[in-house]
Scaffold this motif. Structure first.
Motif, mmCIF file in Angstrom:
data_model
loop_
_atom_site.group_PDB
_atom_site.id
_atom_site.type_symbol
_atom_site.label_atom_id
_atom_site.label_comp_id
_atom_site.label_asym_id
_atom_site.label_seq_id
_atom_site.Cartn_x
_atom_site.Cartn_y
_atom_site.Cartn_z
ATOM 1 N N MET A 1 0.817 -1.186 0.000
ATOM 2 C CA MET A 1 0.000 0.000 0.000
ATOM 3 C C MET A 1 0.866 1.258 0.000
ATOM 4 N N THR A 2 1.925 1.236 -0.780
ATOM 5 C CA THR A 2 2.824 2.383 -0.821
ATOM 6 C C THR A 2 2.300 3.511 -1.701
ATOM 7 N N LYS A 3 1.244 3.244 -2.461
ATOM 8 C CA LYS A 3 0.626 4.279 -3.281
ATOM 9 C C LYS A 3 -0.870 4.314 -3.005
ATOM 10 N N ALA A 4 -1.427 5.519 -3.028
ATOM 11 C CA ALA A 4 -2.872 5.678 -2.843
ATOM 12 C C ALA A 4 -3.580 5.299 -4.142
ATOM 13 N N PRO A 5 -4.831 4.833 -4.050
ATOM 14 C CA PRO A 5 -5.591 4.572 -5.264
ATOM 15 C C PRO A 5 -5.714 5.852 -6.094
ATOM 16 N N VAL A 6 -5.739 5.692 -7.406
ATOM 17 C CA VAL A 6 -5.773 6.843 -8.314
ATOM 18 C C VAL A 6 -7.217 7.222 -8.612
ATOM 19 N N LEU A 7 -7.538 8.475 -8.359
ATOM 20 C CA LEU A 7 -8.858 9.021 -8.650
ATOM 21 C C LEU A 7 -8.966 9.205 -10.162
ATOM 22 N N PRO A 8 -10.015 8.637 -10.816
ATOM 23 C CA PRO A 8 -10.127 8.746 -12.272
ATOM 24 C C PRO A 8 -10.169 10.188 -12.765
ATOM 25 N N ASP A 9 -10.879 11.040 -12.074
ATOM 26 C CA ASP A 9 -10.908 12.464 -12.399
ATOM 27 C C ASP A 9 -11.397 13.220 -11.180
ATOM 28 N N GLY A 10 -11.230 14.519 -11.167
ATOM 29 C CA GLY A 10 -11.670 15.320 -10.030
ATOM 30 C C GLY A 10 -10.514 15.715 -9.140
ATOM 31 N N LYS A 11 -10.858 16.203 -7.961
ATOM 32 C CA LYS A 11 -9.898 16.752 -7.011
ATOM 33 C C LYS A 11 -9.828 15.857 -5.783
ATOM 34 N N VAL A 12 -8.631 15.499 -5.353
ATOM 35 C CA VAL A 12 -8.420 14.703 -4.144
ATOM 36 C C VAL A 12 -8.652 15.588 -2.924
ATOM 37 N N VAL A 13 -9.529 15.133 -1.997
ATOM 38 C CA VAL A 13 -9.838 15.921 -0.799
ATOM 39 C C VAL A 13 -9.458 15.217 0.505
ATOM 40 N N ALA A 14 -9.065 13.945 0.416
ATOM 41 C CA ALA A 14 -8.543 13.217 1.577
ATOM 42 C C ALA A 14 -7.770 12.015 1.043
ATOM 43 N N GLN A 15 -6.655 11.689 1.720
ATOM 44 C CA GLN A 15 -5.843 10.587 1.227
ATOM 45 C C GLN A 15 -5.006 10.011 2.359
ATOM 46 N N ALA A 16 -4.791 8.699 2.317
ATOM 47 C CA ALA A 16 -3.917 8.018 3.265
ATOM 48 C C ALA A 16 -3.198 6.906 2.510
ATOM 49 N N VAL A 17 -1.931 6.673 2.867
ATOM 50 C CA VAL A 17 -1.118 5.653 2.213
ATOM 51 C C VAL A 17 -0.443 4.800 3.278
ATOM 52 N N ASN A 18 -0.372 3.493 3.021
ATOM 53 C CA ASN A 18 0.337 2.552 3.892
ATOM 54 C C ASN A 18 -0.101 2.677 5.357
ATOM 55 N N ALA A 19 -1.406 2.794 5.550
ATOM 56 C CA ALA A 19 -1.964 2.967 6.892
ATOM 57 C C ALA A 19 -2.340 1.612 7.503
ATOM 58 N N THR A 20 -2.396 1.576 8.820
ATOM 59 C CA THR A 20 -2.881 0.413 9.555
ATOM 60 C C THR A 20 -3.793 0.914 10.663
ATOM 61 N N GLY A 21 -4.658 0.007 11.122
ATOM 62 C CA GLY A 21 -5.544 0.358 12.226
ATOM 63 C C GLY A 21 -6.607 1.363 11.824
#
Length: 102
Positions: A1-21
């Protein structure tokens, strides 16, 4: 999970990478009227649950050892909210990444 999923289009408003718990994140700029997309990837054994408040969206994702599980959910909102949060509840052994966009 070293990369966040890619949003097909639009603006990213929240993101987390390589998270647990468990984690709660603010949706930057609040929730706007129109489409809101939530993309999640996870790996490890257990069920991850995503909730978006105050709109009441909640969904599970079954995570599996040795492979990446993914889901994409989108809802169309009729009205804006000044504040919004996305929360992830996951077992300690599950790694996950999330992208929320509009």
């Amino acid at each position: 999970m070293t990369k966040a999923p890619v949003l097909p289009d639009g603006k990213v408003v929240a993101q987390a990478v390589n998270a647990t718990g468990n984690r709660e994140m603010e949706i930057r700029g609040g929730i706007k009227a129109g489409p809101l997309s939530v993309l999640v990837n996870c790996q490890g054994q257990g069920t991850l649950t995503v909730s978006v408040e105050p709109v009441g969206l909640s969904f599970p994702l079954e995570c599996v050892d040795g492979e990446v599980s993914s889901t994409f959910n989108q809802l169309s909102l009729k009205r804006a909210r000044v504040h919004g949060t996305v929360s992830v509840t996951a077992p300690a052994g599950v790694r996950w990444a999330l992208t929320v966009g509009r």
